[in-house]
Motif scaffolding. Structure first.
Motif, PDB file in Angstrom:
ATOM      1  N   ASP A  19       0.821  -1.211   0.000  1.00  0.00           N
ATOM      2  CA  ASP A  19       0.000   0.000   0.000  1.00  0.00           C
ATOM      3  C   ASP A  19       0.856   1.264   0.000  1.00  0.00           C
ATOM      4  O   ASP A  19       0.491   2.282  -0.568  1.00  0.00           O
ATOM      5  CB  ASP A  19      -0.926   0.018   1.228  1.00  0.00           C
ATOM      6  N   ARG A  20       2.015   1.208   0.642  1.00  0.00           N
ATOM      7  CA  ARG A  20       2.819   2.421   0.776  1.00  0.00           C
ATOM      8  C   ARG A  20       3.694   2.702  -0.449  1.00  0.00           C
ATOM      9  O   ARG A  20       4.410   3.701  -0.469  1.00  0.00           O
ATOM     10  CB  ARG A  20       3.709   2.330   2.006  1.00  0.00           C
TER      11      ARG A  20
ATOM     12  N   MET B   1      13.674   7.794   1.574  1.00  0.00           N
ATOM     13  CA  MET B   1      12.530   8.650   1.842  1.00  0.00           C
ATOM     14  C   MET B   1      11.250   7.920   1.440  1.00  0.00           C
ATOM     15  O   MET B   1      10.622   8.252   0.453  1.00  0.00           O
ATOM     16  CB  MET B   1      12.695   9.946   1.053  1.00  0.00           C
ATOM     17  N   LYS B   2      10.925   6.863   2.198  1.00  0.00           N
ATOM     18  CA  LYS B   2       9.722   6.074   1.924  1.00  0.00           C
ATOM     19  C   LYS B   2       8.871   6.051   3.182  1.00  0.00           C
ATOM     20  O   LYS B   2       9.403   6.003   4.286  1.00  0.00           O
ATOM     21  CB  LYS B   2      10.090   4.632   1.543  1.00  0.00           C
ATOM     22  N   PRO B   3       7.553   6.067   3.024  1.00  0.00           N
ATOM     23  CA  PRO B   3       6.695   6.131   4.208  1.00  0.00           C
ATOM     24  C   PRO B   3       6.757   4.849   5.037  1.00  0.00           C
ATOM     25  O   PRO B   3       7.102   3.787   4.530  1.00  0.00           O
ATOM     26  CB  PRO B   3       5.295   6.330   3.628  1.00  0.00           C
ATOM     27  N   SER B   4       6.365   4.976   6.304  1.00  0.00           N
ATOM     28  CA  SER B   4       6.157   3.804   7.138  1.00  0.00           C
ATOM     29  C   SER B   4       4.976   3.019   6.552  1.00  0.00           C
ATOM     30  O   SER B   4       4.143   3.577   5.843  1.00  0.00           O
ATOM     31  CB  SER B   4       5.816   4.217   8.568  1.00  0.00           C
ATOM     32  N   PRO B   5       4.895   1.746   6.895  1.00  0.00           N
ATOM     33  CA  PRO B   5       3.786   0.953   6.345  1.00  0.00           C
ATOM     34  C   PRO B   5       2.436   1.491   6.815  1.00  0.00           C
ATOM     35  O   PRO B   5       2.316   2.001   7.926  1.00  0.00           O
ATOM     36  CB  PRO B   5       4.020  -0.451   6.918  1.00  0.00           C
ATOM     37  N   PHE B   6       1.451   1.389   5.951  1.00  0.00           N
ATOM     38  CA  PHE B   6       0.071   1.718   6.336  1.00  0.00           C
ATOM     39  C   PHE B   6      -0.860   0.853   5.511  1.00  0.00           C
ATOM     40  O   PHE B   6      -0.449   0.255   4.517  1.00  0.00           O
ATOM     41  CB  PHE B   6      -0.225   3.210   6.123  1.00  0.00           C
ATOM     42  N   THR B   7      -2.097   0.817   5.968  1.00  0.00           N
ATOM     43  CA  THR B   7      -3.132   0.121   5.200  1.00  0.00           C
ATOM     44  C   THR B   7      -3.964   1.179   4.496  1.00  0.00           C
ATOM     45  O   THR B   7      -4.346   2.180   5.102  1.00  0.00           O
ATOM     46  CB  THR B   7      -4.036  -0.708   6.138  1.00  0.00           C
ATOM     47  N   GLY B  34      -3.315  14.732  -1.233  1.00  0.00           N
ATOM     48  CA  GLY B  34      -2.050  14.159  -0.782  1.00  0.00           C
ATOM     49  C   GLY B  34      -0.829  14.980  -1.132  1.00  0.00           C
ATOM     50  O   GLY B  34       0.292  14.526  -0.960  1.00  0.00           O
ATOM     51  N   GLY B  38       1.527  13.790   1.415  1.00  0.00           N
ATOM     52  CA  GLY B  38       2.470  12.877   0.752  1.00  0.00           C
ATOM     53  C   GLY B  38       3.914  13.133   1.167  1.00  0.00           C
ATOM     54  O   GLY B  38       4.596  12.208   1.621  1.00  0.00           O
ATOM     55  N   PRO B  39       4.397  14.369   1.039  1.00  0.00           N
ATOM     56  CA  PRO B  39       5.770  14.635   1.472  1.00  0.00           C
ATOM     57  C   PRO B  39       6.001  14.302   2.947  1.00  0.00           C
ATOM     58  O   PRO B  39       7.034  13.744   3.304  1.00  0.00           O
ATOM     59  CB  PRO B  39       5.929  16.146   1.230  1.00  0.00           C
ATOM     60  N   LEU B  41       4.479  12.085   4.759  1.00  0.00           N
ATOM     61  CA  LEU B  41       4.551  10.625   4.896  1.00  0.00           C
ATOM     62  C   LEU B  41       5.888  10.114   4.371  1.00  0.00           C
ATOM     63  O   LEU B  41       6.556   9.295   5.007  1.00  0.00           O
ATOM     64  CB  LEU B  41       3.403   9.953   4.131  1.00  0.00           C
ATOM     65  N   ASN B  42       6.292  10.606   3.180  1.00  0.00           N
ATOM     66  CA  ASN B  42       7.556  10.151   2.601  1.00  0.00           C
ATOM     67  C   ASN B  42       8.732  10.453   3.521  1.00  0.00           C
ATOM     68  O   ASN B  42       9.665   9.658   3.632  1.00  0.00           O
ATOM     69  CB  ASN B  42       7.791  10.814   1.237  1.00  0.00           C
ATOM     70  N   LEU B  43       8.678  11.608   4.146  1.00  0.00           N
ATOM     71  CA  LEU B  43       9.763  12.012   5.052  1.00  0.00           C
ATOM     72  C   LEU B  43       9.633  11.375   6.435  1.00  0.00           C
ATOM     73  O   LEU B  43      10.462  11.605   7.309  1.00  0.00           O
ATOM     74  CB  LEU B  43       9.778  13.545   5.204  1.00  0.00           C
ATOM     75  N   ARG B  44       8.571  10.613   6.635  1.00  0.00           N
ATOM     76  CA  ARG B  44       8.248  10.005   7.937  1.00  0.00           C
ATOM     77  C   ARG B  44       8.116  11.072   9.020  1.00  0.00           C
ATOM     78  O   ARG B  44       8.413  10.817  10.189  1.00  0.00           O
ATOM     79  CB  ARG B  44       9.267   8.936   8.322  1.00  0.00           C
ATOM     80  N   LEU B  51      -4.688   4.707   6.028  1.00  0.00           N
ATOM     81  CA  LEU B  51      -4.869   5.927   5.249  1.00  0.00           C
ATOM     82  C   LEU B  51      -6.220   5.805   4.541  1.00  0.00           C
ATOM     83  O   LEU B  51      -6.443   4.859   3.779  1.00  0.00           O
ATOM     84  CB  LEU B  51      -3.732   6.018   4.234  1.00  0.00           C
TER      85      LEU B  51
ATOM     86  N   GLU C  43      14.402   1.376   5.657  1.00  0.00           N
ATOM     87  CA  GLU C  43      14.082   2.525   6.518  1.00  0.00           C
ATOM     88  C   GLU C  43      13.307   2.076   7.758  1.00  0.00           C
ATOM     89  O   GLU C  43      13.479   2.648   8.837  1.00  0.00           O
ATOM     90  CB  GLU C  43      13.295   3.578   5.729  1.00  0.00           C
ATOM     91  N   ASP C 199      18.731   9.567  -1.096  1.00  0.00           N
ATOM     92  CA  ASP C 199      17.530  10.378  -1.315  1.00  0.00           C
ATOM     93  C   ASP C 199      17.877  11.856  -1.096  1.00  0.00           C
ATOM     94  O   ASP C 199      18.987  12.189  -0.704  1.00  0.00           O
ATOM     95  CB  ASP C 199      16.328   9.881  -0.495  1.00  0.00           C
TER      96      ASP C 199
END
Lengths: 160, 274, 709
Positions: A19-20, B1-7, B34, B38-39, B41-44, B51, C43, C199
Motif C-alpha cells: 500500500d505504501r 525517503m519512503k513512508p512507514s507501512p500503512f493500510t 495528498g 504525501g511529502p 509521509l515520505n519524510l516520515r 490511510l 528505513e 535520497d
C-alpha cells in the motif's frame, strides 16, 4: 499488499503492491518504466511528472493503490504522441538537456502546458516550468524548445 | 525517503469515510489530494496505521450555487477552481488566487478541503477563505456541523476538527457587485511557500483583511478590517496595519514586521484602487 | 581507513570511517547500515536502530572554531585547523603605506551541489569473473576504483566500476563517500547485489557540501584607484572530515591565489585557515573556491570605487591586465596566458547598456523599484596538469588523459576515453574532434566512457579539464590513426605515402581514391592486402598533456541588471549579459549551454541556496521546501557574446569552459544590488542575498547615513 488494475501506457496492468508504494516506485521498480525519475520524493523537483487521467501528476506524491482503476501515462507511453514528438525534436535542436535527468519531467510538463495553452508566451512557459528543477541547462534551451515546438504544432497541426 | 507501512482504504461515500475513520481515529489519517500529506509521509514526519482516501467520494466533489453563497466541495482541486470549473462567489478572485498556489501538477490534485484540514500557516486557502468569511461544513460520527473559518483554524497543522471528522466543503458568501478582493504573496521563488500572504476583501461593513505565514495560523487583522469597513484611506490604514502585524508576530522582528505590513498595504492599495 | 587530503605533513589527518566509530561528528553522518529487500523496509529497520551517545559541544562557526577555548573535533589536534597557510608575495611595504585602505568582511554561505540525480551505488560480487562489479554515479570511475581498492583491500583488477549515464555531478560526485565504501563492503559479504540510492534529504544533509567561505580583507590603493594589494584572513569551513582523495584543501589556497583576479595587484598577504567543524565534509563544487574569491575581489573593487567616488567600470579599466601585458604572472604566481580582458568588460558594458541604466536610476520616482547594474570579471584556470597539481601536493595528479581510437572493419569508429560525461556533451564534442582528424562524418564516431573494464585509465571530468585533456587526447590519437590509414590507403592506391591526403572518408592520390571502408577491411580482416610488415588493425592509443601544464585561462565579464523591492528585499534579475572567451570553441552550442547552466548555479549561490546551521550543529535546510532552487521563473536567458583568443599550448587553442559561468554571478549580483543602493552606500557582502539580508543591509546603511548627517 493490494491488487490494483490500471491502464498503463495504453495496456491493462494488474499487480499486487504494498500500500505504501508510490506510483513512481511502482512504475520504476515493478514495471521497469524508468523514464520516471525521482529527484526529491517530496513533490518539489518535477522529475517524476506523469499523466494520470489527463492530469499532470507528481508520481512521488501518489501511491500506486490510489491509481487503481485509473489511466496512467508515462513518457514511455507518449512515443506516438504528436505533441511529445514535437517537443522531443525541439529539445534536441535547442540543446534543452545536458545530463538529461530532468528531461522526462520537463517533456511531460511541457506537453501538459501545450495541450492547455497551444500558444504560450515566454512568461507562461516559464511559469509552467516553475516546479521543475533543471540543474544543468539554466532553462534557456528548455524554454526555447517549448516555444519552438508550439510553433511547429501550430504551423503543421497534423504533420506528426 | 519512503513512508512507514500503512493500510490503504478508499472511501466510497462520506458515510463510508466516517465509518472507516471511526475504527481507530488516532491511527488513521484521511488523504485527499495528498500533495502536502504525501511529502510528510515520505519524510516520515507523520505516520498513519490506516490511510483513508477521500478522493473518490463524489459528494465531496460537488459544488453549487446557494443563492447568496456558493458551496464548494472539499474535494474540489485548486486546478478546478483555477480553470473556472466550479461556481465562483468572488468575481474571479478565487480563480486568480488558485493559479498562484504551488505548481500546476500540485494544483491538479491538491484540494481546497485538504489545504484547510492540513492548516499549514503559510497555505493559501485558510487565509483566503477566512477573508471571504467562509463557513466549513463538517461531517463526523455525531452528524453534521458548521464552523466559521475563524473557529476552525487553531494553530500550525491544528484545527478544531475532532477525530473522525472530515470537511464536506465551504459555504462562501458571494461578494457584492461593488466588492473588491485581492491577495499578495511574497515568496522566495514562484510556487514556493509564502513568506507572507495577505488577503483583503473590501465590501462595506463586511470588509476583512487576513494575513498568513506570520503566525501559527492565518489571522484576521482586526483593526485594519474595521477601518477598511469604515472606508478609511490607505494612509489612515497604515498605522493600524503595523499595529495588527506587530500583535501577530511571536517576537519583535523589524524585517518581518516590515515585510508583512508592506504586503498587507499592497493588497489594501489594490482593493482601494489606489 | 583512507588517508585523504594533500600529501603535506602540515595537513592533519581526519580518519573518516564508512560508519561512525566512537565519535559522530556531524548530523547526517552514517552510523549504521540497514539491508533489506526494499529501501522502505530498510528505513523501517533504521527506525529501530537505537544510538547511545552523549552530547558534546558543537563547533559550527569556522572563525570561532579557531578561538583557543573552542571545543575540538579531533582530540589529537592542537586546534581545529586541517591546515593553516599564509600566502604572501609582492610588495608588502607598499600595502602598509597605501593612502587608501579599505577593510570589508565577506561571507559565502554553505550550500550543496544538488545534482538532480542524487548519488547512487549498486555493487555485487561477480562469481564468474571473481570481481566486484560497482555501478556508481561518479565523475571519474578509474579514480574511484583506486580508492575503493584501498578501502576494501582488493587488488584493482578485481574491481570494475561502471558509470553508464550520470545525472549531473558538478564536483559532488568527484569524491569517494562513506556510503559507497559501505555498500561495496556489504556486497562482499552477501551473495546478491546491494543497492543504495541517496535520497534528497540524505543529499542535502550529508553529501558533498560546498562554499562556506569567510573573508576579512583589506584592499589598499592609490588615491586615483590604482590597486596596490590585498591583505587579510580567509577561513574555509571544511566540515568534519577530508574526503578522499584530496579533501577540500584547495579551497583555501585557490581562494587566496585567485584574490588578485584579473587585476594588476602588487602585493598579497593572506592568512588562510581550513577549519574542521561539525558539519558535513566539504568537497569541490563547480568553480571551486573561485566564486568566493571572485565575490571578495569584485565586491572590494566596487566598494573601493564607491569610496573614491568613481564608477566601478572606470576603476576596473584602470586596473585590468591588458592584452599587451600577456602573458601576465599575477602576484600569486598564476600565469594569465592570453586574452583581452578590457574588451570583455567593454563588450559586456555595451550589451547591458550602462548609460541607459544610469538614466533609469536618475529618473526613478519614490515608491518604484530600485534598479542596479553590476559587473564581475572572472578567470577560469583549466588544462592545468602535472606542474600545477604536484605543486598542490595532490594525492592523485591528473596530469594527462588517454584515448583509444579504433576503426572497425566497416569503417565506423569507437573512441574510448577516461573522462566521464555527466551532461557536458562529450559524445558530441569528442566525436567532432575525431571526425575532424579522421576526415569522416561525426555520425560514424561513437564515444565511449564510464567503464573501467573498457576505457583507458583517466581521471574523470572536473576542473574544466575534459575538452583540453581528453579532447587533446582524442585529437592526437586520431591523428596518429589517420597516419596509418593514409599509409594503408597509399599502398592500396599504389601511391607514394607522402603524396596522399585524407578527404571525406577517403584516402586520395590525385584523381584516384580509396574509401576508409576498404582500408579498414584490409587492416582488420584482410591482412594480405596490407603493406609488408605493417601491423594489422586500425587502432591507436595515446595520452595527452598540454605543452605548458600551468594551465590556460578562460575569462569573461558578467553584467547583470536587477530590480530590488526595498520594502521586501526581494531581488529580481531583469537582464543578464556575458562577454566571454574560452579560446577556440569546438561546439558553440555546448559552450553556450555551459555558460548559461553555470550562471543558473551562480544565481543559486548568489540569491537562493543555503544550508544554515543552528548553534547545535543542526542543519536547517534538508528538503527543497527550505533549500531554494532557482527555476525557469528565476533564471533569465543570458545574452552571450564570444570572442576567441586561442590558447597557445593546447590542441586547436581550446580552453576549459565548464566552471566559468558559476564563478561570477554572486559577485555581479551583489554589485548590482549595491549599485541600486548607491545613494545610501549600502554594502551587500553575504550570499545568498536573501530578502532579509538585503533589507537589513539597506536599513543598516540608512541608519548609518542618518547618523552621519
Amino acid at each position: 499488499m493490494t491488487k490494483i488494475r490500471m491502464t498503463l501506457n495504453g495496456a491493462p496492468v494488474v499487480r499486487e503492491v504494498e500500500d505504501r508504494t508510490s506510483l513512481a516506485d511502482f512504475l520504476r521498480e515493478e514495471c521497469g518504466l524508468t523514464a520516471t525519475h525521482l529527484g526529491c520524493e517530496h513533490g518539489a523537483c518535477g522529475a517524476c511528472s506523469v499523466d494520470v487521467d489527463g492530469l499532470l501528476t507528481r508520481a512521488c506524491l501518489k501511491f500506486a493503490v490510489q491509481c487503481d482503476g485509473r489511466t496512467v501515462t508515462t513518457l514511455e507511453g507518449l512515443n506516438q504522441d504528436r505533441v511529445t514528438e514535437a517537443l522531443r525534436d525541439a529539445f534536441h535542436r535547442a540543446h534543452a538537456l545536458q545530463c538529461g535527468f530532468c528531461t522526462p519531467g520537463m517533456l511531460v510538463t511541457a506537453r501538459d502546458l501545450l495541450l492547455r495553452n497551444p500558444q504560450p508566451s515566454e512568461a507562461e512557459i516559464r511559469d509552467a516550468l516553475a516546479g521543475n528543477i533543471c540543474r544543468c541547462t539554466g532553462y534557456a534551451g528548455i524554454v526555447h524548445a517549448i516555444a519552438l515546438a508550439a510553433d511547429e504544432l501550430i504551423r503543421h497541426p497534423r504533420s506528426l | 525517503m519512503k513512508p512507514s507501512p500503512f493500510t490503504y482504504r478508499r472511501a466510497t461515500s462520506v458515510a463510508d469515510a466516517i465509518v472507516l475513520l471511526a475504527v481507530a481515529p488516532d491511527e488513521t489519517a484521511a488523504i485527499a489530494g495528498g500533495q502536502s500529506l504525501g511529502p510528510l509521509l515520505n519524510l516520515r514526519m507523520t505516520t498513519a496505521g490506516t490511510l483513508i482516501d477521500l478522493a473518490a467520494i463524489s459528494e465531496l466533489r460537488e459544488s453549487r450555487d446557494l443563492g447568496d453563497a456558493v458551496f464548494i466541495g472539499a474535494g474540489v482541486t485548486h486546478a478546478e477552481i483555477e480553470d473556472g470549473k466550479v461556481p465562483d462567489p468572488s468575481h474571479g478572485f478565487m480563480r486568480r488566487a488558485a493559479a498562484k498556489i504551488a505548481y500546476r501538477a500540485i494544483r491538479c490534485h491538491g484540494t481546497i478541503g485538504g489545504s484547510v484540514a492540513m492548516a499549514d500557516p503559510a497555505a493559501d486557502w485558510p487565509c483566503i477563505l477566512l477573508a471571504l468569511n467562509a463557513t466549513a461544513r463538517i461531517a463526523g460520527p455525531q452528524g453534521e456541523r458548521r464552523l466559521a473559518m475563524d473557529d476552525l483554524l487553531v494553530a500550525a497543522y491544528e484545527t478544531n476538527l475532532a477525530a473522525g471528522e472530515i470537511i464536506l466543503g465551504f459555504e462562501i458568501p458571494k461578494l457584492d457587485d461593488t466588492a473588491r478582493a485581492a491577495s499578495s504573496k511574497i515568496n522566495r521563488k514562484t510556487g514556493a511557500f509564502a513568506d507572507s500572504l495577505a488577503v483583503a476583501v473590501r465590501q462595506g461593513a463586511r470588509s476583512r483583511v487576513t494575513l498568513g505565514a506570520a503566525s501559527i495560523r492565518a489571522r484576521i487583522l482586526p483593526q485594519t478590517s474595521a477601518a477598511l469597513a469604515q472606508g478609511e484611506s490607505l494612509e489612515a490604514l497604515r498605522p493600524l496595519v503595523a499595529s495588527d502585524v506587530a500583535a501577530l508576530l511571536a517576537a519583535p522582528d523589524p524585517y518581518l514586521q516590515n515585510l508583512h505590513a508592506t504586503n498587507v498595504m499592497r493588497t489594501l492599495a489594490e482593493v482601494l484602487g489606489a | 581507513m583512507l588517508e585523504a587530503g594533500p600529501e603535506l605533513d602540515a595537513f592533519r589527518q581526519s580518519p573518516y570511517p564508512a560508519l561512525a566509530n566512537g565519535k559522530v561528528r556531524y548530523v547526517g553522518q552514517a552510523i549504521a547500515a540497514c539491508v533489506a529487500p526494499t529501501r522502505a523496509q530498510a528505513e523501517d529497520l533504521a527506525e529501530q536502530v537505537g544510538v547511545d551517545c552523549s552530547e558534546l559541544p558543537a563547533v559550527v562557526d569556522a572563525v570561532q572554531a579557531m578561538a583557543p577555548d573552542s571545543a575540538r573535533l579531533f582530540d589529537t589536534w592542537p586546534d581545529n585547523a586541517f591546515i593553516i597557510r599564509t600566502i604572501g608575495a609582492g610588495d608588502q611595504e607598499a600595502m602598509k603605506q597605501a593612502p587608501v585602505r579599505l577593510r570589508r568582511q565577506f561571507r559565502m554561505n554553505r550550500q550543496a551541489t544538488v545534482s538532480l540525480e542524487t548519488r547512487g551505488c549498486v555493487a555485487y560480487w561477480d562469481q564468474r569473473l571473481d570481481e566486484l562489479l560497482v555501478y556508481l554515479s561518479t565523475q571519474g570511475g578509474h579514480v574511484m576504483r583506486l580508492g575503493l581498492a584501498q578501502a576494501l583491500g582488493l587488488p584493482e583488477n578485481q574491481i570494475r566500476v561502471i558509470a553508464p549515464d550520470v545525472g549531473g555531478g558538478f564536483g559532488g560526485k568527484n569524491r569517494l563517500l562513506p556510503e559507497e565504501i559501505a555498500v561495496c563492503a556489504i556486497a562482499l559479504k552477501r551473495n546478491h547485489p546491494v543497492r543504495w540510492i541517496e535520497d534528497r534529504r540524505e543529499h542535502l544533509l550529508a553529501s558533498v557540501h560546498c562554499r562556506d567561505h569567510h573573508y576579512d580583507l583589506t584592499i589598499s590603493a592609490e588615491r586615483d584607484g590604482t590597486i596596490i594589494g590585498i591583505e587579510g584572513d580567509v577561513h574555509i569551513d571544511a566540515g568534519a572530515y577530508a574526503l578522499w582523495p584530496t579533501g577540500s584543501f584547495m579551497e583555501a589556497s585557490m581562494a587566496a591565489g585567485n584574490l588578485p583576479g584579473p587585476y594588476r595587484v602588487r602585493g598579497l598577504n593572506v592568512n588562510t585557515w581550513t577549519v574542521a567543524t561539525n558539519k558535513a565534509p566539504m568537497g569541490p563544487y563547480r568553480g571551486v573556491a573561485r566564486p568566493g574569491a571572485c565575490f571578495a575581489i569584485e565586491r572590494l573593487v566596487d566598494e573601493l570605487a564607491l569610496h573614491l567616488g568613481m564608477e566601478p567600470y572606470d576603476l576596473r579599466k584602470l586596473n585590468l591586465v591588458s592584452r599587451a601585458e600577456m602573458p601576465y604572472t599575477t602576484v600569486s604566481g598564476m600565469k594569465l596566458d592570453t586574452g583581452d580582458y578590457h574588451d570583455a568588460l567593454d563588450t559586456a558594458a555595451r550589451m547591458i547598456d550602462r548609460p541607459a541604466i544610469r538614466k533609469q536610476q536618475r529618473e526613478r520616482r519614490p515608491g518604484e523599484l530600485r534598479i542596479g547594474v553590476g559587473f564581475a570579471i572572472y578567470t577560469e584556470q583549466s588544462g592545468h596538469g602535472v606542474v600545477e597539481w604536484s605543486k598542490r601536493k595532490s594525492r592523485v595528479v591528473p596530469g594527462y588523459e588517454a584515448a583509444n581510437v579504433r576503426m572497425l572493419p566497416d569503417g565506423s569508429v569507437n573512441v574510448h576515453v577516461g573522462t566521464q560525461n555527466h551532461g557536458q556533451g562529450h559524445e558530441t564534442s569528442f566525436a567532432q574532434i575525431a571526425a575532424h582528424e579522421l576526415g569522416i562524418d561525426p555520425a560514424l564516431v561513437k564515444i565511449r566512457y564510464g567503464d573501467t573494464a573498457t576505457t583507458p585509465f583517466g581521471f574523470g571530468t572536473f576542473a574544466s579539464r575534459s575538452i583540453v585533456f581528453a579532447g587533446g587526447a582524442v585529437a592526437t590519437t586520431s591523428r596518429k590513426l589517420a597516419q596509418k590509414i593514409k599509409a594503408i590507403g597509399a599502398h592500396l592506391l599504389q601511391a607514394d605515402p607522402s603524396s596522399v591526403e585524407i578527404r571525406d572518408g577517403h584516402v586520395v592520390a590525385g584523381s584516384a581514391s580509396v574509401p576508409f571502408r576498404d582500408i579498414a577491411r584490409a587492416a582488420n580482416i584482410r591482412q594480405e592486402l596490407l603493406p609488408v610488415g605493417m601491423e594489422p588493425t586500425l587502432e591507436a592509443s595515446g595520452t595527452y598533456e598540454p605543452g605548458d601544464s600551468a594551465g590556460v585561462f578562460s575569462y569573461g565579464t558578467h553584467a547583470v541588471v536587477v530590480s530590488v523591492d526595498e520594502d521586501s528585499g526581494v531581488v529580481k534579475i531583469l537582464d543578464y549579459a556575458v562577454a566571454e572567451d574560452c579560446g577556440t570553441m569546438i561546439n558553440p552550442m555546448i559552450v553556450d549551454g555551459q555558460v548559461q547552466g553555470g550562471i543558473a548555479q551562480g544565481i543559486g549561490t548568489g540569491l537562493f541556496e543555503e544550508i544554515p546551521f543552528n548553534a547545535d550543529g543542526q542543519p536547517l535546510a534538508t528538503t527543497f521546501a527550505d533549500y531554494i532552487m532557482p527555476c525557469a521563473t528565476e533564471v533569465p536567458t543570458v545574452r552571450i557574446a564570444h570572442s576567441v583568443t586561442p590558447a597557445l599550448v593546447t590542441e586547436y587553442g581550446v580552453k576549459g569552459v565548464g566552471e566559468g559561468g558559476a564563478i561570477a554571478p554572486p559577485a555581479a549580483l551583489a554589485n548590482a544590488v549595491a549599485d541600486a543602493f548607491r545613494d545610501c552606500k549600502a554594502s551587500f557582502n553575504e550570499t545568498p542575498l536573501t530578502p532579509r539580508r538585503v533589507w537589513e543591509a539597506a536599513q543598516r546603511a540608512r541608519r548609518e547615513a542618518g547618523a552621519l548627517t
